[in-house]
Design an enzyme around this catalytic site. Sequence first.
Site, PDB file in Angstrom:
ATOM      1  N   GLY A   1      30.198  55.053  53.164  1.00 35.48           N
ATOM      2  CA  GLY A   1      31.348  55.251  52.287  1.00 35.48           C
ATOM      3  C   GLY A   1      32.163  56.449  52.766  1.00 35.48           C
ATOM      4  O   GLY A   1      31.609  57.502  53.050  1.00 35.48           O
TER       5      GLY A   1
ATOM      6  N   ARG B   1      37.907  66.781  63.102  1.00 36.04           N
ATOM      7  CA  ARG B   1      38.785  67.736  63.812  1.00 36.04           C
ATOM      8  C   ARG B   1      37.965  68.886  64.385  1.00 36.04           C
ATOM      9  O   ARG B   1      38.154  69.297  65.537  1.00 36.04           O
ATOM     10  CB  ARG B   1      39.823  68.249  62.814  1.00 36.04           C
ATOM     11  CG  ARG B   1      40.676  69.415  63.288  1.00 36.04           C
ATOM     12  CD  ARG B   1      41.675  69.794  62.188  1.00 36.04           C
ATOM     13  NE  ARG B   1      42.467  70.954  62.505  1.00 36.04           N
ATOM     14  CZ  ARG B   1      42.086  72.210  62.232  1.00 36.04           C
ATOM     15  NH1 ARG B   1      40.901  72.443  61.640  1.00 36.04           N
ATOM     16  NH2 ARG B   1      42.861  73.243  62.546  1.00 36.04           N
TER      17      ARG B   1
ATOM     18  N   ARG C   1      30.017  49.607  57.203  1.00 36.46           N
ATOM     19  CA  ARG C   1      28.560  49.509  57.149  1.00 36.46           C
ATOM     20  C   ARG C   1      28.184  48.407  58.125  1.00 36.46           C
ATOM     21  O   ARG C   1      28.804  47.353  58.144  1.00 36.46           O
ATOM     22  CB  ARG C   1      28.127  49.220  55.709  1.00 36.46           C
ATOM     23  CG  ARG C   1      28.464  50.405  54.774  1.00 36.46           C
ATOM     24  CD  ARG C   1      27.959  50.193  53.370  1.00 36.46           C
ATOM     25  NE  ARG C   1      28.087  51.415  52.560  1.00 36.46           N
ATOM     26  CZ  ARG C   1      29.121  51.656  51.743  1.00 36.46           C
ATOM     27  NH1 ARG C   1      30.081  50.790  51.654  1.00 36.46           N
ATOM     28  NH2 ARG C   1      29.178  52.781  51.030  1.00 36.46           N
TER      29      ARG C   1
ATOM     30  N   GLY D   1      26.321  59.439  55.258  1.00 28.96           N
ATOM     31  CA  GLY D   1      25.309  59.742  54.233  1.00 28.96           C
ATOM     32  C   GLY D   1      23.920  59.301  54.660  1.00 28.96           C
ATOM     33  O   GLY D   1      23.631  59.154  55.852  1.00 28.96           O
ATOM     34  N   ASP D   2      23.065  59.034  53.649  1.00 27.10           N
ATOM     35  CA  ASP D   2      21.659  58.772  53.990  1.00 27.10           C
ATOM     36  C   ASP D   2      21.476  57.493  54.802  1.00 27.10           C
ATOM     37  O   ASP D   2      20.645  57.429  55.704  1.00 27.10           O
ATOM     38  CB  ASP D   2      20.778  58.773  52.732  1.00 27.10           C
ATOM     39  CG  ASP D   2      21.246  57.748  51.705  1.00 27.10           C
ATOM     40  OD1 ASP D   2      20.556  57.578  50.692  1.00 27.10           O
ATOM     41  OD2 ASP D   2      22.303  57.112  51.926  1.00 27.10           O
TER      42      ASP D   2
ATOM     43  N   THR E   1      29.591  62.514  52.247  1.00 31.02           N
ATOM     44  CA  THR E   1      29.484  61.540  51.149  1.00 31.02           C
ATOM     45  C   THR E   1      29.861  62.242  49.856  1.00 31.02           C
ATOM     46  O   THR E   1      29.507  63.403  49.654  1.00 31.02           O
ATOM     47  CB  THR E   1      28.062  60.958  51.004  1.00 31.02           C
ATOM     48  OG1 THR E   1      27.988  60.203  49.782  1.00 31.02           O
ATOM     49  CG2 THR E   1      26.989  62.023  50.974  1.00 31.02           C
ATOM     50  N   ILE E   2      30.562  61.514  48.979  1.00 32.38           N
ATOM     51  CA  ILE E   2      30.959  62.157  47.709  1.00 32.38           C
ATOM     52  C   ILE E   2      29.769  62.314  46.782  1.00 32.38           C
ATOM     53  O   ILE E   2      29.825  63.047  45.802  1.00 32.38           O
ATOM     54  CB  ILE E   2      32.068  61.359  46.991  1.00 32.38           C
ATOM     55  CG1 ILE E   2      31.561  59.979  46.531  1.00 32.38           C
ATOM     56  CG2 ILE E   2      33.329  61.261  47.836  1.00 32.38           C
ATOM     57  CD1 ILE E   2      32.507  59.281  45.575  1.00 32.38           C
ATOM     58  N   ASP E   3      28.648  61.611  47.072  1.00 29.44           N
ATOM     59  CA  ASP E   3      27.511  61.570  46.138  1.00 29.44           C
ATOM     60  C   ASP E   3      26.738  62.869  46.037  1.00 29.44           C
ATOM     61  O   ASP E   3      26.013  63.084  45.072  1.00 29.44           O
ATOM     62  CB  ASP E   3      26.534  60.455  46.544  1.00 29.44           C
ATOM     63  CG  ASP E   3      27.184  59.086  46.494  1.00 29.44           C
ATOM     64  OD1 ASP E   3      26.631  58.141  47.082  1.00 29.44           O
ATOM     65  OD2 ASP E   3      28.269  58.979  45.887  1.00 29.44           O
TER      66      ASP E   3
ATOM     67  N   ASP F   1      24.053  63.652  47.392  1.00 32.25           N
ATOM     68  CA  ASP F   1      22.637  63.299  47.150  1.00 32.25           C
ATOM     69  C   ASP F   1      21.761  63.556  48.366  1.00 32.25           C
ATOM     70  O   ASP F   1      20.661  63.014  48.472  1.00 32.25           O
ATOM     71  CB  ASP F   1      22.529  61.826  46.747  1.00 32.25           C
ATOM     72  CG  ASP F   1      23.102  60.894  47.813  1.00 32.25           C
ATOM     73  OD1 ASP F   1      22.915  59.668  47.688  1.00 32.25           O
ATOM     74  OD2 ASP F   1      23.742  61.397  48.757  1.00 32.25           O
TER      75      ASP F   1
ATOM     76  N   ARG G   1      39.709  58.347  19.583  1.00 35.16           N
ATOM     77  CA  ARG G   1      38.844  57.332  20.214  1.00 35.16           C
ATOM     78  C   ARG G   1      37.676  57.984  20.946  1.00 35.16           C
ATOM     79  O   ARG G   1      37.764  59.163  21.347  1.00 35.16           O
ATOM     80  CB  ARG G   1      39.651  56.493  21.221  1.00 35.16           C
ATOM     81  CG  ARG G   1      40.573  55.474  20.563  1.00 35.16           C
ATOM     82  CD  ARG G   1      41.518  54.866  21.570  1.00 35.16           C
ATOM     83  NE  ARG G   1      42.180  53.670  21.024  1.00 35.16           N
ATOM     84  CZ  ARG G   1      43.261  53.114  21.562  1.00 35.16           C
ATOM     85  NH1 ARG G   1      43.794  53.641  22.683  1.00 35.16           N
ATOM     86  NH2 ARG G   1      43.802  52.040  21.035  1.00 35.16           N
TER      87      ARG G   1
ATOM     88  N   ARG H   1      26.329  56.381  43.144  1.00 38.13           N
ATOM     89  CA  ARG H   1      25.258  55.442  43.515  1.00 38.13           C
ATOM     90  C   ARG H   1      24.074  55.663  42.582  1.00 38.13           C
ATOM     91  O   ARG H   1      24.241  55.502  41.368  1.00 38.13           O
ATOM     92  CB  ARG H   1      24.851  55.601  44.981  1.00 38.13           C
ATOM     93  CG  ARG H   1      24.183  54.355  45.550  1.00 38.13           C
ATOM     94  CD  ARG H   1      23.696  54.612  46.978  1.00 38.13           C
ATOM     95  NE  ARG H   1      24.810  54.831  47.893  1.00 38.13           N
ATOM     96  CZ  ARG H   1      25.465  53.835  48.484  1.00 38.13           C
ATOM     97  NH1 ARG H   1      25.117  52.599  48.224  1.00 38.13           N
ATOM     98  NH2 ARG H   1      26.455  54.081  49.306  1.00 38.13           N
TER      99      ARG H   1
ATOM    100  N   HIS I   1      37.166  53.762  42.951  1.00 40.14           N
ATOM    101  CA  HIS I   1      37.394  54.305  44.289  1.00 40.14           C
ATOM    102  C   HIS I   1      38.444  55.397  44.375  1.00 40.14           C
ATOM    103  O   HIS I   1      38.642  55.984  45.451  1.00 40.14           O
ATOM    104  CB  HIS I   1      37.695  53.166  45.261  1.00 40.14           C
ATOM    105  CG  HIS I   1      36.475  52.374  45.633  1.00 40.14           C
ATOM    106  ND1 HIS I   1      35.820  51.562  44.741  1.00 40.14           N
ATOM    107  CD2 HIS I   1      35.777  52.325  46.787  1.00 40.14           C
ATOM    108  CE1 HIS I   1      34.782  51.016  45.333  1.00 40.14           C
ATOM    109  NE2 HIS I   1      34.709  51.459  46.562  1.00 40.14           N
TER     110      HIS I   1
ATOM    111  N   GLN J   1      37.867  58.077  43.344  1.00 39.63           N
ATOM    112  CA  GLN J   1      37.009  59.248  43.637  1.00 39.63           C
ATOM    113  C   GLN J   1      36.758  59.413  45.136  1.00 39.63           C
ATOM    114  O   GLN J   1      36.255  60.445  45.584  1.00 39.63           O
ATOM    115  CB  GLN J   1      35.676  59.085  42.913  1.00 39.63           C
ATOM    116  CG  GLN J   1      35.826  59.017  41.395  1.00 39.63           C
ATOM    117  CD  GLN J   1      34.599  58.440  40.734  1.00 39.63           C
ATOM    118  OE1 GLN J   1      33.664  59.151  40.380  1.00 39.63           O
ATOM    119  NE2 GLN J   1      34.578  57.124  40.540  1.00 39.63           N
TER     120      GLN J   1
HETATM  121  O1  F6P Z   1      28.182  56.429  48.627  1.00 40.37           O
HETATM  122  C1  F6P Z   1      29.483  56.673  48.193  1.00 40.37           C
HETATM  123  C2  F6P Z   1      29.901  55.625  47.181  1.00 40.37           C
HETATM  124  O2  F6P Z   1      31.187  55.907  46.733  1.00 40.37           O
HETATM  125  C3  F6P Z   1      28.977  55.516  45.976  1.00 40.37           C
HETATM  126  O3  F6P Z   1      29.160  56.564  45.039  1.00 40.37           O
HETATM  127  C4  F6P Z   1      29.363  54.158  45.469  1.00 40.37           C
HETATM  128  O4  F6P Z   1      28.388  53.565  44.647  1.00 40.37           O
HETATM  129  C5  F6P Z   1      29.517  53.377  46.782  1.00 40.37           C
HETATM  130  O5  F6P Z   1      29.895  54.323  47.773  1.00 40.37           O
HETATM  131  C6  F6P Z   1      30.547  52.276  46.718  1.00 40.37           C
HETATM  132  O6  F6P Z   1      30.480  51.609  47.962  1.00 40.37           O
HETATM  133  P1  F6P Z   1      31.698  50.651  48.424  1.00 40.37           P
HETATM  134  O7  F6P Z   1      32.864  51.521  48.766  1.00 40.37           O
HETATM  135  O8  F6P Z   1      31.151  49.925  49.622  1.00 40.37           O
HETATM  136  O9  F6P Z   1      31.996  49.762  47.263  1.00 40.37           O
END
Ligand code: F6P
Length: 326
Positions: free
Chosen positions: A14, A24, A75, A105-106, A129-131, A133, A166, A175, A256, A258
């Site tokens: 991702g 860079r 991927r 990422g991992d 990775t934004i996660d 993790d 609300r 993830r 997305h 994010q």
């Molecule tokens: O690993 C980064 C991430 O944005 C996760 O937070 C999210 O679940 C996943 O990628 C979404 O993957 P894709 O962009 O393939 O839908």
Amino acid sequence: MAQINKIAVLTSGGDAPGMNAALRAVVRKAISEELKVYGVLRGYEGLIKGDFIPMNSKSVGNIIQLGGTILKTARSERFRTAEGRKEAYENLKNHDIDALVVIGGDGTFTGARIFIEEYNFPIVGIPGTIDNDLFGTDMTIGFDTALNTVVEAVDKIRDTAASHERIFFIEVMGRDAGFIALRSGIATGAEAVLVPEVATDLEALHKQLTQYMAKKKTSSIIIVAEGDDAGGAFEIKEAMAKFGGEFDMKVTVLGHIQRGGSPTAYDRYLASRLGIASIDALLDDQRSVMIGMINREIVHVPFNKTIKHHKTIDQTMLDVVDVLNS
Ligand code: F6P
């Protein structure tokens, strides 16, 4: 000490804001060490297809502020196969490439670790990775930018939630980790934060919302990590509806958004530091390590550690959410 004259760099998994800043730094640091640099398009898939592009200092000009990755990412199912990895290795050798920097990422580091076991090829990883993790680094590239994107969105939703009295269930990425949810929940003053690492008590949540209503607190923000054990924001809302009550509830899945946007100053700084350190590591004959930063110090974390040891959230931060909402 393996002689390194030519390196390749790729982005994988991702995408994350700051990957271009890291790219860079890798390219310009390598050139400063008189190395030749190839960019690989679309991650490991490009390694298998031989999609290599020579890179110079100008190739990475004016990209530090850009989200996404100019090398594109993907991927690769084929890289999970021995045949795919063999093709990748042959392409690296045919281009006289001596070492590889992978930004991802991992999943990216898992593929790199297997490749190194098979070919003993020098690879170092940069956590993109934004996660957030990945074990062995305080922050991953993209996490800070994603947090700021979530905070800006939640603040906007809180305006309309208050106007219409609300309850909003807002789903964030991550993830199977709750780092984005927890940190953004605290930063936005969310009334509750649901994370995969802690089992969600739906009855207790409903009771909390009922108590808020009784105290005339007529709008709330509930941050839901997409990997929560009780499901995503839609499932949580439906569960609350089943408990009954006069709540006016809405759901927003941030998705997305994010993953994009211009990287924050912190992500640009982190990416620049890690990119430079990745070349230093290769020239110091390091391989199969992630380049991390802990307390502002560069660290090298073996791939098998950063993958195996799942970084856990600080659960005391969930108490922070409760205390600041009491
Ligand atoms: O690993 C980064 C991430 O944005 C996760 O937070 C999210 O679940 C996943 O990628 C979404 O993957 P894709 O962009 O393939 O839908």
